[in-house]
Design a protein around this motif. Structure first.
Motif, PDB file in Angstrom:
ATOM      1  N   ALA A 142     -16.746  48.968 -39.305  1.00 11.82           N
ATOM      2  CA  ALA A 142     -15.729  48.327 -38.467  1.00 11.82           C
ATOM      3  C   ALA A 142     -14.465  49.144 -38.179  1.00 11.82           C
ATOM      4  CB  ALA A 142     -15.345  46.965 -39.019  1.00 11.82           C
ATOM      5  N   ASP A 143     -13.989  49.953 -39.078  1.00 11.30           N
ATOM      6  CA  ASP A 143     -12.751  50.702 -38.865  1.00 11.30           C
ATOM      7  C   ASP A 143     -12.972  51.854 -37.888  1.00 11.30           C
ATOM      8  OD1 ASP A 143     -11.351  49.099 -40.631  1.00 11.30           O
ATOM      9  OD2 ASP A 143     -11.711  50.420 -42.349  1.00 11.30           O
ATOM     10  N   PRO A 144     -11.946  52.168 -37.088  1.00 10.18           N
ATOM     11  CA  PRO A 144     -12.082  53.294 -36.154  1.00 10.18           C
ATOM     12  C   PRO A 144     -12.367  54.608 -36.893  1.00 10.18           C
ATOM     13  CG  PRO A 144     -10.111  52.012 -35.673  1.00 10.18           C
ATOM     14  CD  PRO A 144     -10.648  51.508 -36.984  1.00 10.18           C
ATOM     15  N   ILE A 145     -13.184  55.447 -36.268  1.00  9.65           N
ATOM     16  CA  ILE A 145     -13.478  56.784 -36.797  1.00  9.65           C
ATOM     17  C   ILE A 145     -13.010  57.783 -35.744  1.00  9.65           C
ATOM     18  CG2 ILE A 145     -15.280  58.401 -37.528  1.00  9.65           C
ATOM     19  CD1 ILE A 145     -16.964  55.969 -38.350  1.00  9.65           C
ATOM     20  N   LEU A 146     -12.086  58.645 -36.124  1.00 10.75           N
ATOM     21  CA  LEU A 146     -11.519  59.644 -35.207  1.00 10.75           C
ATOM     22  C   LEU A 146     -11.016  58.990 -33.918  1.00 10.75           C
ATOM     23  CD1 LEU A 146     -14.234  62.432 -35.624  1.00 10.75           C
ATOM     24  CD2 LEU A 146     -11.990  62.305 -36.758  1.00 10.75           C
TER      25      LEU A 146
ATOM     26  N   LEU B  23     -16.290  49.803 -46.342  1.00 10.02           N
ATOM     27  CA  LEU B  23     -16.802  51.153 -46.614  1.00 10.02           C
ATOM     28  C   LEU B  23     -17.974  51.082 -47.595  1.00 10.02           C
ATOM     29  CD1 LEU B  23     -16.680  54.237 -46.398  1.00 10.02           C
ATOM     30  CD2 LEU B  23     -14.961  54.190 -48.227  1.00 10.02           C
ATOM     31  N   ALA B  24     -17.822  50.303 -48.657  1.00 13.28           N
ATOM     32  CA  ALA B  24     -18.885  50.195 -49.663  1.00 13.28           C
ATOM     33  C   ALA B  24     -20.125  49.511 -49.074  1.00 13.28           C
ATOM     34  CB  ALA B  24     -18.379  49.433 -50.884  1.00 13.28           C
ATOM     35  N   ALA B  25     -19.929  48.453 -48.293  1.00 16.03           N
ATOM     36  CA  ALA B  25     -21.067  47.756 -47.683  1.00 16.03           C
ATOM     37  C   ALA B  25     -21.779  48.667 -46.678  1.00 16.03           C
ATOM     38  CB  ALA B  25     -20.602  46.466 -46.999  1.00 16.03           C
TER      39      ALA B  25
ATOM     40  N   PHE C 272     -20.271  43.178 -49.270  1.00 22.32           N
ATOM     41  CA  PHE C 272     -19.770  42.845 -47.932  1.00 22.32           C
ATOM     42  C   PHE C 272     -18.693  41.767 -47.992  1.00 22.32           C
ATOM     43  CE2 PHE C 272     -19.796  40.552 -43.913  1.00 22.32           C
ATOM     44  CZ  PHE C 272     -19.754  41.589 -42.989  1.00 22.32           C
ATOM     45  N   PHE C 273     -18.899  40.752 -48.844  1.00 14.77           N
ATOM     46  CA  PHE C 273     -17.967  39.622 -48.901  1.00 14.77           C
ATOM     47  C   PHE C 273     -16.887  39.757 -49.976  1.00 14.77           C
ATOM     48  CE2 PHE C 273     -21.571  37.600 -46.665  1.00 14.77           C
ATOM     49  CZ  PHE C 273     -20.882  37.165 -45.547  1.00 14.77           C
ATOM     50  N   MET C 274     -16.831  40.895 -50.649  1.00 15.80           N
ATOM     51  CA  MET C 274     -15.776  41.090 -51.659  1.00 15.80           C
ATOM     52  C   MET C 274     -14.409  41.135 -50.971  1.00 15.80           C
ATOM     53  SD  MET C 274     -17.453  43.855 -54.274  1.00 15.80           S
ATOM     54  CE  MET C 274     -15.980  44.019 -55.250  1.00 15.80           C
ATOM     55  N   PRO C 275     -13.427  40.453 -51.539  1.00 16.29           N
ATOM     56  CA  PRO C 275     -12.096  40.440 -50.924  1.00 16.29           C
ATOM     57  C   PRO C 275     -11.254  41.662 -51.337  1.00 16.29           C
ATOM     58  CG  PRO C 275     -12.118  38.956 -52.791  1.00 16.29           C
ATOM     59  CD  PRO C 275     -13.518  39.534 -52.674  1.00 16.29           C
ATOM     60  N   VAL C 276     -11.791  42.835 -51.080  1.00 18.72           N
ATOM     61  CA  VAL C 276     -11.073  44.069 -51.415  1.00 18.72           C
ATOM     62  C   VAL C 276     -10.996  44.951 -50.176  1.00 18.72           C
ATOM     63  CG1 VAL C 276     -11.654  44.052 -53.880  1.00 18.72           C
ATOM     64  CG2 VAL C 276     -13.195  45.163 -52.263  1.00 18.72           C
TER      65      VAL C 276
END
Length: 192
Positions: free
Chosen positions: A144-148, A33-35, A24-28
């Motif tokens: 968090a990112d929009p989906i469709l 998506l991974a979290a 979750f806290f990785m700066p990538v």
């Protein structure tokens, strides 16, 4: 400590907690998506371990103890991580309600078990809806990112408040059940 498949899934969910926190806290770019994938897998194992334990007759005292602990730990970790990312008063309120309820109901269940009345505060339908709303809300907030074109984060935020409301409702139901037992215990004590 029986190591059957449902209990291994529950232990796996506990192992996912630090994995979720690190990812979750990785700066990538792909961290959300991974979290979300890690949290989604944890939520799936929450459902799957209970289903398998009942279906395969592999319920155990260890599993009954560990499963709710694993659920509460992963939810608390995710909520605290999300709050660290979004330190708003409204978000803090929802997180405090959800985590506070979990602590209160856990203590209530322990007390009721000491009185031999744990069944009075067994998981009910409201609690199951609360858990579902909570898991979906957290998953959407983590991704968090929009989906469709749908504003996933905002939908997750609203759903988190639905989960918080269900959380309060289920806590009131549990407390009402406990009050009946408390009154019975008080009557017995006075008669003795």
């Amino acid at each position: 400590m029986p190591m059957n498949l449902p209990n291994m899934l529950t232990l796996g969910r506990i192992v996912m907690i630090p994995v979720f926190a690190v990812v979750f806290f990785m700066p990538v770019e792909w961290a959300n998506l991974a979290a979300a994938a890690v949290f989604g897998l944890a939520a799936l194992t929450d459902w799957l371990d209970g289903f398998l334990a009942r279906r395969l007759g592999m319920t155990s005292a260890f599993g009954a103890f560990l499963d709710p602990v694993a659920d509460k730990l992963i939810v608390a970790m995710a909520l605290v991580a999300l709050l660290a990312e979004n330190p708003s008063p409204w978000f803090a309120l929802a997180v405090a309600v959800i985590i506070g309820r979990e602590i209160t109901v856990s203590a209530l269940r322990e007390w009721m078990a000491e009185l031999g009345k744990r069944a009075r505060v067994a998981v009910n339908a409201i609690g199951k809806f609360k858990t579902a709303a909570q898991m979906v809300a957290i998953l959407m907030l983590v991704y968090a990112d929009p989906i469709l074109g749908l504003p996933t984060y905002h939908i997750g935020f609203v759903l988190l408040f639905v989960a918080a409301a269900l959380t309060l409702w289920s806590m009131v139901v549990y407390l009402q059940a406990a009050m009946v037992v408390l009154r019975e215990e008080d009557r017995r004590t006075r008669k003795a």
